[in-house]
Design a protein around this motif. Structure first.
Motif, PDB file in Angstrom:
ATOM      1  N   GLY A 265       0.837  -1.200   0.000  1.00 28.14           N
ATOM      2  CA  GLY A 265       0.000   0.000   0.000  1.00 28.14           C
ATOM      3  C   GLY A 265       0.871   1.249   0.000  1.00 28.14           C
ATOM      4  O   GLY A 265       1.745   1.396   0.862  1.00 28.14           O
TER       5      GLY A 265
ATOM      6  N   PRO B 281      -0.567   7.316   2.534  1.00 28.82           N
ATOM      7  CA  PRO B 281       0.261   7.962   3.573  1.00 28.82           C
ATOM      8  C   PRO B 281       0.809   6.979   4.608  1.00 28.82           C
ATOM      9  O   PRO B 281       1.937   7.146   5.083  1.00 28.82           O
TER      10      PRO B 281
ATOM     11  N   GLU C 198       2.427  -0.956  -4.642  1.00 24.55           N
ATOM     12  CA  GLU C 198       1.172  -0.186  -4.776  1.00 24.55           C
ATOM     13  C   GLU C 198       0.459  -0.628  -6.050  1.00 24.55           C
ATOM     14  O   GLU C 198       1.068  -0.693  -7.111  1.00 24.55           O
ATOM     15  N   ARG C 199      -0.856  -0.872  -5.935  1.00 27.73           N
ATOM     16  CA  ARG C 199      -1.574  -1.386  -7.108  1.00 27.73           C
ATOM     17  C   ARG C 199      -1.908  -0.292  -8.126  1.00 27.73           C
ATOM     18  O   ARG C 199      -2.104  -0.569  -9.301  1.00 27.73           O
TER      19      ARG C 199
ATOM     20  N   GLY D 253      -2.217   7.093  -2.374  1.00 25.66           N
ATOM     21  CA  GLY D 253      -3.457   6.490  -1.861  1.00 25.66           C
ATOM     22  C   GLY D 253      -4.661   7.391  -2.077  1.00 25.66           C
ATOM     23  O   GLY D 253      -4.766   8.106  -3.078  1.00 25.66           O
TER      24      GLY D 253
ATOM     25  N   HIS E 116      -9.519  18.992  -1.165  1.00 21.01           N
ATOM     26  CA  HIS E 116      -9.864  20.019  -0.175  1.00 21.01           C
ATOM     27  C   HIS E 116      -8.704  20.173   0.814  1.00 21.01           C
ATOM     28  O   HIS E 116      -7.810  19.316   0.864  1.00 21.01           O
TER      29      HIS E 116
ATOM     30  N   GLY F 159      -7.096  20.874   4.877  1.00 23.63           N
ATOM     31  CA  GLY F 159      -7.384  20.395   6.235  1.00 23.63           C
ATOM     32  C   GLY F 159      -6.483  19.232   6.628  1.00 23.63           C
ATOM     33  O   GLY F 159      -6.657  18.630   7.678  1.00 23.63           O
TER      34      GLY F 159
ATOM     35  N   VAL G  34      -0.733  -7.033  -4.913  1.00 21.48           N
ATOM     36  CA  VAL G  34      -0.368  -8.189  -4.081  1.00 21.48           C
ATOM     37  C   VAL G  34      -1.604  -9.071  -3.986  1.00 21.48           C
ATOM     38  O   VAL G  34      -2.634  -8.648  -3.462  1.00 21.48           O
TER      39      VAL G  34
ATOM     40  N   ILE H 201     -16.698  11.917   4.236  1.00 20.89           N
ATOM     41  CA  ILE H 201     -16.554  11.955   2.771  1.00 20.89           C
ATOM     42  C   ILE H 201     -17.852  12.495   2.154  1.00 20.89           C
ATOM     43  O   ILE H 201     -17.826  13.284   1.215  1.00 20.89           O
TER      44      ILE H 201
ATOM     45  N   ARG I 199     -16.381  20.145  12.488  1.00 24.10           N
ATOM     46  CA  ARG I 199     -15.911  21.209  11.574  1.00 24.10           C
ATOM     47  C   ARG I 199     -16.455  20.994  10.163  1.00 24.10           C
ATOM     48  O   ARG I 199     -16.749  21.940   9.447  1.00 24.10           O
TER      49      ARG I 199
ATOM     50  N   LEU J  82      -5.815  -9.665   2.836  1.00 24.45           N
ATOM     51  CA  LEU J  82      -4.478 -10.287   2.924  1.00 24.45           C
ATOM     52  C   LEU J  82      -4.178 -10.682   4.361  1.00 24.45           C
ATOM     53  O   LEU J  82      -3.633 -11.757   4.624  1.00 24.45           O
TER      54      LEU J  82
ATOM     55  N   LEU K 290      -7.890  11.625  11.054  1.00 22.55           N
ATOM     56  CA  LEU K 290      -6.797  12.532  10.685  1.00 22.55           C
ATOM     57  C   LEU K 290      -5.646  11.775  10.040  1.00 22.55           C
ATOM     58  O   LEU K 290      -5.184  10.762  10.570  1.00 22.55           O
TER      59      LEU K 290
HETATM   60  C1  LIG Z   1     -12.801  11.910   1.307  1.00 21.16           C
HETATM   61  C2  LIG Z   1     -11.825  11.896   2.458  1.00 21.16           C
HETATM   62  C3  LIG Z   1     -11.581  13.070   3.107  1.00 21.16           C
HETATM   63  C4  LIG Z   1     -10.644  13.113   4.123  1.00 21.16           C
HETATM   64  N1  LIG Z   1     -10.379  14.321   4.724  1.00 21.16           N
HETATM   65  C5  LIG Z   1      -9.381  14.413   5.640  1.00 21.16           C
HETATM   66  C6  LIG Z   1      -8.973  15.691   6.147  1.00 21.16           C
HETATM   67  O1  LIG Z   1      -9.540  16.733   5.803  1.00 21.16           O
HETATM   68  N2  LIG Z   1      -7.935  15.734   7.036  1.00 21.16           N
HETATM   69  C7  LIG Z   1      -7.290  14.598   7.417  1.00 21.16           C
HETATM   70  O2  LIG Z   1      -6.328  14.670   8.190  1.00 21.16           O
HETATM   71  N3  LIG Z   1      -7.686  13.366   6.969  1.00 21.16           N
HETATM   72  C8  LIG Z   1      -8.696  13.237   6.086  1.00 21.16           C
HETATM   73  N4  LIG Z   1      -9.056  12.013   5.576  1.00 21.16           N
HETATM   74  C9  LIG Z   1      -8.457  10.800   6.164  1.00 21.16           C
HETATM   75  C10 LIG Z   1      -7.123  10.382   5.539  1.00 21.16           C
HETATM   76  O3  LIG Z   1      -6.981  10.896   4.263  1.00 21.16           O
HETATM   77  C11 LIG Z   1      -7.057   8.883   5.461  1.00 21.16           C
HETATM   78  O4  LIG Z   1      -7.280   8.395   6.738  1.00 21.16           O
HETATM   79  C12 LIG Z   1      -5.683   8.403   4.957  1.00 21.16           C
HETATM   80  O5  LIG Z   1      -5.427   8.933   3.693  1.00 21.16           O
HETATM   81  C13 LIG Z   1      -5.599   6.860   4.895  1.00 21.16           C
HETATM   82  O6  LIG Z   1      -4.296   6.462   4.521  1.00 21.16           O
HETATM   83  P1  LIG Z   1      -3.877   4.942   4.268  1.00 21.16           P
HETATM   84  O7  LIG Z   1      -2.480   4.980   3.761  1.00 21.16           O
HETATM   85  O8  LIG Z   1      -4.161   4.122   5.471  1.00 21.16           O
HETATM   86  O9  LIG Z   1      -4.871   4.387   3.144  1.00 21.16           O
HETATM   87  P2  LIG Z   1      -5.032   4.781   1.595  1.00 21.16           P
HETATM   88  O10 LIG Z   1      -4.746   6.211   1.336  1.00 21.16           O
HETATM   89  O11 LIG Z   1      -6.366   4.258   1.201  1.00 21.16           O
HETATM   90  O12 LIG Z   1      -3.901   3.899   0.883  1.00 21.16           O
HETATM   91  C14 LIG Z   1      -3.961   2.499   0.756  1.00 21.16           C
HETATM   92  C15 LIG Z   1      -3.236   2.094  -0.508  1.00 21.16           C
HETATM   93  O13 LIG Z   1      -3.078   0.681  -0.535  1.00 21.16           O
HETATM   94  C16 LIG Z   1      -3.199   0.233  -1.871  1.00 21.16           C
HETATM   95  N5  LIG Z   1      -3.514  -1.217  -1.828  1.00 21.16           N
HETATM   96  C17 LIG Z   1      -4.553  -1.811  -1.173  1.00 21.16           C
HETATM   97  N6  LIG Z   1      -4.533  -3.139  -1.354  1.00 21.16           N
HETATM   98  C18 LIG Z   1      -3.446  -3.401  -2.137  1.00 21.16           C
HETATM   99  C19 LIG Z   1      -2.899  -4.606  -2.671  1.00 21.16           C
HETATM  100  N7  LIG Z   1      -3.449  -5.807  -2.441  1.00 21.16           N
HETATM  101  N8  LIG Z   1      -1.778  -4.525  -3.452  1.00 21.16           N
HETATM  102  C20 LIG Z   1      -1.203  -3.310  -3.694  1.00 21.16           C
HETATM  103  N9  LIG Z   1      -1.688  -2.141  -3.208  1.00 21.16           N
HETATM  104  C21 LIG Z   1      -2.798  -2.179  -2.434  1.00 21.16           C
HETATM  105  C22 LIG Z   1      -4.320   1.119  -2.438  1.00 21.16           C
HETATM  106  O14 LIG Z   1      -4.285   1.177  -3.850  1.00 21.16           O
HETATM  107  C23 LIG Z   1      -4.002   2.467  -1.786  1.00 21.16           C
HETATM  108  O15 LIG Z   1      -3.202   3.292  -2.588  1.00 21.16           O
HETATM  109  C24 LIG Z   1      -9.976  11.924   4.536  1.00 21.16           C
HETATM  110  C25 LIG Z   1     -10.248  10.709   3.874  1.00 21.16           C
HETATM  111  C26 LIG Z   1     -11.165  10.689   2.846  1.00 21.16           C
HETATM  112  C27 LIG Z   1     -11.422   9.370   2.123  1.00 21.16           C
END
Ligand SMILES: Cc1cc2nc3c(=O)[nH]c(=O)nc-3n(C[C@H](O)[C@H](O)[C@H](O)COP(=O)(O)OP(=O)(O)OC[C@H]3O[C@@H](n4cnc5c(N)ncnc54)[C@H](O)[C@@H]3O)c2cc1C
Length: 419
Positions: A10, A13, A33-34, A40, A47, A49, A85, A166, A196, A263, A303
């Protein structure tokens, strides 16, 4: 076969932070990363924040991600994009990971795995809406993808079901793009999103929020033409006689996120029914030795700053991991809490600065969180209010509490008389 110390699955972030910290510890690291680009879900969150805690700045999602992507690229960490994966299984002291990409199917071997796979959205199927199957029903994330990445407006006049963040952000976004958002309908008596976002996305744009309401039916043949909405009772059952038909061409669903853990399950990782993510210790190692979890795969975060923090912790500990038997003690949240992460502590690791995350089950005003070790209160913190959509984070020094094999840690919330 290529071999690595740490393989991160993945590139959001969480995965970026995990790969950077594993690399920083000197581990030979691979990030898979897929999708074609790293970042991600942040790629479509245009937006602002993001990054208020970490950078004390209001960044957009892509800006926040870019700070990590630049560091990742400068560090020269191995990376496989457009690579899925499909399987991970134990092999010898580590794991064999099956990768599928344009070159075909391949396998790499890794000593440890960091699962940073994020989460997926609940769909109409999971909230039981009756009716036909017309076009025009989208999850909020899909509507966001269409609007922000593809430049296509998925609806001109819509209803949003669910007041998750969302959905709230999409209510504002679609309004700014010229669509008419007729209202946000929420089955619970309180909103699910951050306060907020209720102000900045609904109140500021005059979009009504209907609490204790739901969508009971979709209408339309080829394309959605209307939805039926109704009030619900305390058990969230529609109240007969309150139905109303709202004409629209789009229904946007913001009805929750589920950590992506296929997984993890295939590896035999124990999942917490409350978080739907893995049960982890304070180092974010799951119940399977050598497998770590972070970000939204671990629990749905409000966050991104906490997502990056958990990625750093998981990556660092994956790099430092040395197979050794574990002696753990459980952390048990009382029913007043929705959940707490981590769910256990490894007695033989450093527990002096454990990041503890929790959510309250209900909206509470004036309360105290109490931490008890073997029935003895060891920590407490007063809160003016707690809201289920907002994650609370604490640093707790568990090393001072004389924990031993057989110990138990309990978390409880007590509502105080005067707040
Ligand atoms: C619409 C929205 C608004 C938000 N607004 C805010 C905000 O204003 N402020 C704030 O702080 N937070 C905000 N968040 C929260 C924050 O953005 C998320 O919590 C954070 O981005 C999640 O990160 P992550 O890396 O865990 O997951 P993701 O960003 O979902 O990344 C997971 C990655 O894993 C990859 N993946 C999954 N399975 C596989 C596999 N089998 N093989 C290869 N790759 C794979 C996916 O393609 C993806 O790129 C928001 C979230 C959303 C959805």
């Amino acid at each position: 076969m290529r071999t690595y110390d740490v393989t991160v699955i993945g590139g959001g972030p969480a995965g970026l932070a995990a790969a950077l910290s594993a690399h920083g510890e000197g581990a030979k690291t691979l990030l898979v990363e897929r999708e074609a680009r790293l970042g991600g879900i942040l790629k479509q969150c245009i937006h602002d924040g993001f990054g208020l805690v970490r950078f004390q700045e209001k960044l957009t999602g892509p800006e926040y991600a870019q700070r990590f992507i630049l560091r990742f690229q400068q560090a020269g960490i191995s990376c496989a994009v457009q690579t899925f994966v499909t399987r991970a299984e134990r092999a010898g002291e580590g794991f064999d990971v099956t990768l599928v990409n344009r070159d075909g199917v391949g396998t790499i071997r890794t000593k440890t795995l960091v699962l940073a796979t994020g989460c997926r959205e609940r769909t109409a199927k999971q909230v039981s809406i009756h009716g036909t199957r017309p076009a025009g029903v989208f999850t909020a994330g899909t509507a966001q993808h269409f609007t922000n990445l593809l430049g296509q407006l998925p609806t001109k006049k819509c209803v949003i079901l669910g007041s998750g963040d969302i959905g709230l952000i999409m209510a504002r976004r679609l309004t700014l793009e010229g669509a008419q958002v007729l209202g946000v309908y929420e089955a619970k008596p309180t909103p699910s999103g951050l306060t907020r976002n209720i102000h900045q996305c609904l109140h500021d744009y005059g979009i009504p929020l209907y609490l204790s309401h739901t969508v009971t039916r979709v209408l339309g043949a080829g394309r959605l033409t209307a939805v039926e909405v109704a009030q619900v009772d305390g058990s969230m059952r529609p109240i007969p006689g309150t139905e109303e038909v709202v004409e629209c061409d789009g229904l946007i669903l913001s009805v929750g996120l589920i950590p992506e853990n296929e997984l993890a399950q295939s590896l035999g990782v124990e999942l917490d029914p409350k978080t739907k993510g893995p049960v982890c210790d304070g180092q974010l190692m799951t119940s399977v030795d050598g497998v770590f979890s972070c970000g939204n795969a671990l629990h749905v975060n409000d966050l991104v700053d906490y997502v990056s923090e958990s990625g750093e912790l998981a990556g660092r500990n994956a790099a430092r991991y040395a197979a050794a038997p574990r002696r753990t003690v459980p952390i048990r949240p009382s029913p007043a809490l929705l959940y707490a992460v981590p769910q256990r502590l490894d007695l033989d690791r450093d527990n002096s600065e454990t990041a503890l995350y929790f959510r309250s089950r209900e909206v509470l005003d004036g309360c105290v969180l109490r931490v008890r070790a073997d029935g003895r209160e060891v920590f407490s913190k007063r809160y003016p209010f707690l809201r289920p959509p907002e994650i609370e984070r604490l640093n707790v020094d568990f090393s001072r509490f004389g924990l031993h094999e057989g110990s138990e840690i309990e978390l409880d919330i007590e509502v105080t008389e005067h707040g």
